[in-house]
Scaffold this motif. Structure first.
Motif, short mmCIF file in Angstrom:
data_model
loop_
_atom_site.label_atom_id
_atom_site.label_comp_id
_atom_site.label_asym_id
_atom_site.label_seq_id
_atom_site.Cartn_x
_atom_site.Cartn_y
_atom_site.Cartn_z
N HIS A 135 0.84 -1.59 0.14
CA HIS A 135 0.13 -0.56 0.09
C HIS A 135 0.83 1.29 0.13
CE1 HIS A 135 -2.80 3.04 1.26
NE2 HIS A 135 -2.43 3.42 1.70
N CYS A 136 2.10 1.44 1.20
CA CYS A 136 2.70 2.80 0.73
C CYS A 136 3.85 2.53 -0.49
CB CYS A 136 3.54 1.98 2.25
SG CYS A 136 3.24 2.39 3.60
N ILE A 137 3.93 1.81 -0.65
CA ILE A 137 5.04 1.72 -2.21
C ILE A 137 4.08 2.51 -3.10
CG2 ILE A 137 6.05 0.94 -4.00
CD1 ILE A 137 6.98 -1.25 -1.87
N ALA A 138 2.62 1.79 -3.82
CA ALA A 138 1.57 1.77 -4.35
C ALA A 138 1.78 3.31 -4.27
CB ALA A 138 0.32 1.22 -4.16
N LYS A 139 1.19 3.97 -3.28
CA LYS A 139 0.81 5.38 -3.34
C LYS A 139 2.06 7.18 -3.16
CE LYS A 139 -0.38 8.81 0.33
NZ LYS A 139 -1.18 8.43 2.12
N GLU A 147 -2.54 0.10 -9.70
CA GLU A 147 -3.57 0.09 -10.52
C GLU A 147 -5.11 0.88 -9.77
OE1 GLU A 147 -3.36 -3.38 -14.17
OE2 GLU A 147 -3.93 -4.44 -12.04
N TYR A 148 -5.36 0.48 -9.31
CA TYR A 148 -6.07 0.94 -8.54
C TYR A 148 -6.09 2.41 -8.02
CZ TYR A 148 -6.33 0.43 -3.28
OH TYR A 148 -6.61 0.46 -2.43
N LYS A 149 -5.10 2.49 -7.60
CA LYS A 149 -4.96 3.95 -6.93
C LYS A 149 -4.52 5.01 -8.09
CE LYS A 149 -2.21 1.93 -2.49
NZ LYS A 149 -3.85 2.93 -1.66
N ALA A 150 -3.38 4.58 -9.07
CA ALA A 150 -3.71 5.10 -10.68
C ALA A 150 -5.03 5.35 -11.20
CB ALA A 150 -2.91 4.28 -11.18
#
Length: 205
Positions: free
Chosen positions: A104-108, A153-156
């Protein structure tokens, strides 16, 4: 600004919980740059722009070693309870929650970089282990990379950032500028192109 979806009520440990899904329209964002995300074990994540400039680097050794310690702790706990209760029992999977939190942290971070540079995110197609090379199967066992890709993908999508997936075939052996494929490349950390002569770190390439 959301459209209400399904509402579910469930009970767990004498507590009642309500789960509500909502539909959010993705904002439109104009992009004019590209960033590439490289996933690996030596360097857990490396993000670079189209010119090979490093934008983010996260070392994998400490993260994966900590996960390994949590797994060993979980296994000891599992054996202890099985011995005491004389039956199979389930313990809390702390190591799984750790993986999800780190992802989660990396994706953010990656999505924030894409927002800053108004860039498309380029990812490798990593799905499942069957049929993959030995090195990719080893990589999958060490960390839930597919979960990380899903979170990116979903955060983007929430921020209107396009995500493009490319085949991982020969990406680590192909020179990004001239397209030369160095099939003799093995475990070297620096990519030396015999065609154009450029030297560049393999993850950035």
């Amino acid at each position: 600004n959301c459209k209400l979806g399904r509402l579910t009520v469930f009970k767990k440990d004498n507590w009642y919980y309500v789960s509500i899904s909502v539909k959010i329209e993705s904002p439109e964002r104009r992009v004019n740059n590209v960033i590439g995300v490289d996933l690996g074990v030596y360097n857990f994540v490396v993000v670079a722009d189209a010119k090979g400039r490093e934008l983010l680097r996260i070392s994998g050794s400490e993260i994966i070693e900590h996960k390994k310690r949590l797994e060993e702790k979980y296994a000891r706990k599992q054996r202890y309870f099985n011995k005491i209760l004389k039956r199979e029992t389930k313990c809390g999977s702390e190591y799984k929650n750790y993986s999800k939190y780190v992802n989660h942290c990396i994706a953010k971070q990656i999505v924030e970089i894409a927002k800053k540079y108004n860039a498309i995110i380029i990812l490798e197609k990593l799905k499942g282990v069957k049929g993959k090379s030995k090195s990719l199967r080893k990589l999958f066992r060490k960390w839930p990379y597919y979960d990380l890709i899903q979170k990116i993908e979903y955060k983007a999508k929430e921020n209107g950032i396009p995500v493009v997936k490319v085949s991982p075939r020969n990406t680590s052996k192909t020179r990004s500028r001239c397209g030369y494929v160095n099939k003799r490349l093995k475990n070297e950390r620096v990519f030396v192109c015999p065609k154009c002569g450029l030297e560049i770190e393999r993850d950035l390439n």
